[in-house]
Design an enzyme around this catalytic site. Structure first.
Site, PDB file in Angstrom:
ATOM      1  N   SER A   1       9.833  -1.726  -0.488  1.00  0.00           N
ATOM      2  CA  SER A   1       9.669  -0.997  -1.616  1.00  0.00           C
ATOM      3  C   SER A   1      10.984  -0.238  -2.314  1.00  0.00           C
ATOM      4  O   SER A   1      11.759  -0.027  -1.347  1.00  0.00           O
ATOM      5  CB  SER A   1       8.792   0.401  -1.024  1.00  0.00           C
ATOM      6  OG  SER A   1       8.731   1.527  -2.184  1.00  0.00           O
TER       7      SER A   1
ATOM      8  N   TYR B   1       6.909   7.795   4.319  1.00  0.00           N
ATOM      9  CA  TYR B   1       7.016   6.431   4.069  1.00  0.00           C
ATOM     10  C   TYR B   1       8.419   6.051   3.671  1.00  0.00           C
ATOM     11  O   TYR B   1       8.655   4.811   3.892  1.00  0.00           O
ATOM     12  CB  TYR B   1       5.983   6.594   2.502  1.00  0.00           C
ATOM     13  CG  TYR B   1       5.805   5.089   1.965  1.00  0.00           C
ATOM     14  CD1 TYR B   1       5.396   4.170   2.442  1.00  0.00           C
ATOM     15  CD2 TYR B   1       6.442   5.050   0.485  1.00  0.00           C
ATOM     16  CE1 TYR B   1       5.139   2.803   1.982  1.00  0.00           C
ATOM     17  CE2 TYR B   1       6.314   3.709   0.053  1.00  0.00           C
ATOM     18  CZ  TYR B   1       5.705   2.922   0.485  1.00  0.00           C
ATOM     19  OH  TYR B   1       5.480   1.451  -0.096  1.00  0.00           O
TER      20      TYR B   1
END
Length: 264
Positions: free
Chosen positions: A141, A154
């Site tokens: 990501s 995350y």
């Protein structure tokens, strides 16, 4: 990259990016191994593929159970005799302030995103090294390159993946095994809906960035040629990708901008 009859193992294949990749690789004649927790959804994806009885196998797995990865690799290898590409796509996101995030939630995100991905990769590596070929793909990501509010755990899990797989790439070069880290920006999936709150419950909200984002089908079509080019790091998304370059070249300014941004 000729994909006909190449064996592609995709985790997180029951929805979103993983499902879209399954369909795109299937169109190109690849043989697929589809993995996720939900067997029923894997069966649905399989049924949507052409020639699925011959070219699509399902292998349910839970990335939170890292100690099961060696057994899963044995099962996968038995299906076609080898694996040409492993796409580590499965994972879970998080939406909560760090101060409100329980350690059990921190551990769960790390267990799935980092330890599960590393465990599965390590289980398959000896065979790829033995066959002197292979491609390890990690769907990371932009959060693997910088962090924002509401995503501390995350972002940490994605940063950890970059450190591990950047190092692994150097070790595998002499064995002709490639490692690609893919950094999506916003993609229109249920990633925020399925994200964990601080207490570990589902967030159950569609993030603002996801609502008008790139469809996963478009993402898959754009990604495959970049994988064929053997790129070490791949960025796909919209204006949010500018954050990667702002962080690199003007980190002070980028930090000030992030403090004013409202994230969901």
């Amino acid at each position: 990259m000729g994909l006909r009859k190449k064996v592609i193992w995709i985790t997180g294949a029951s929805s979103g990016i993983g499902e879209a990749l399954a369909y795109e690789f299937n169109k190109k004649g690849a043989h697929l191994i589809l993995s996720a927790r939900r067997t029923g959804e894997l069966e649905r994806v399989k049924e949507n593929c052409s020639n699925h009885e011959e070219s699509v196998k399902i292998l349910p797995l839970d990335l939170a159970e890292a100690d099961q990865m060696e057994a899963k690799a044995v099962e996968a290898l038995a299906m076609y005799g080898h694996v040409d590409m492993l796409i580590n796509n499965g994972g879970v996101s998080q939406r909560s302030y760090a101060v409100d995030t329980e350690m059990s939630t921190v551990r769960k995100v790390m267990e799935v995103n980092f330890f599960g991905t590393v465990g599965l990769t390590k289980a398959l590596l000896p065979e790829m090294i033995k066959q002197k070929s292979g491609h390890i793909v990690v769907i990371s990501s932009v959060m693997g390159k910088f962090g924002t509010k509401f995503r501390s755990t995350y972002a940490a899990s994605k940063h950890a993946l970059h450190g591990y797989f950047d190092s692994l790439r150097q070790e595998l070069y002499e064995h002709n095994v490639n490692v690609s880290l893919v950094c999506p920006g916003y993609v229109k999936t249920d990633v925020t809906i399925n994200a964990l709150t601080g207490s570990g419950e589902k967030f159950n909200k569609m993030g603002k960035g996801q609502k008008n984002a790139m469809p996963p089908e478009e993402f898959a079509k754009k990604l495959i040629p970049k994988l064929a080019a053997g790129k070490d790091e791949i960025y796909l998304g919209g204006a949010e990708l500018m954050g990667v370059y702002l962080k690199r070249f003007v980190p002070g300014l980028f930090s000030k901008l992030l403090k004013r941004v409202r994230v969901t």
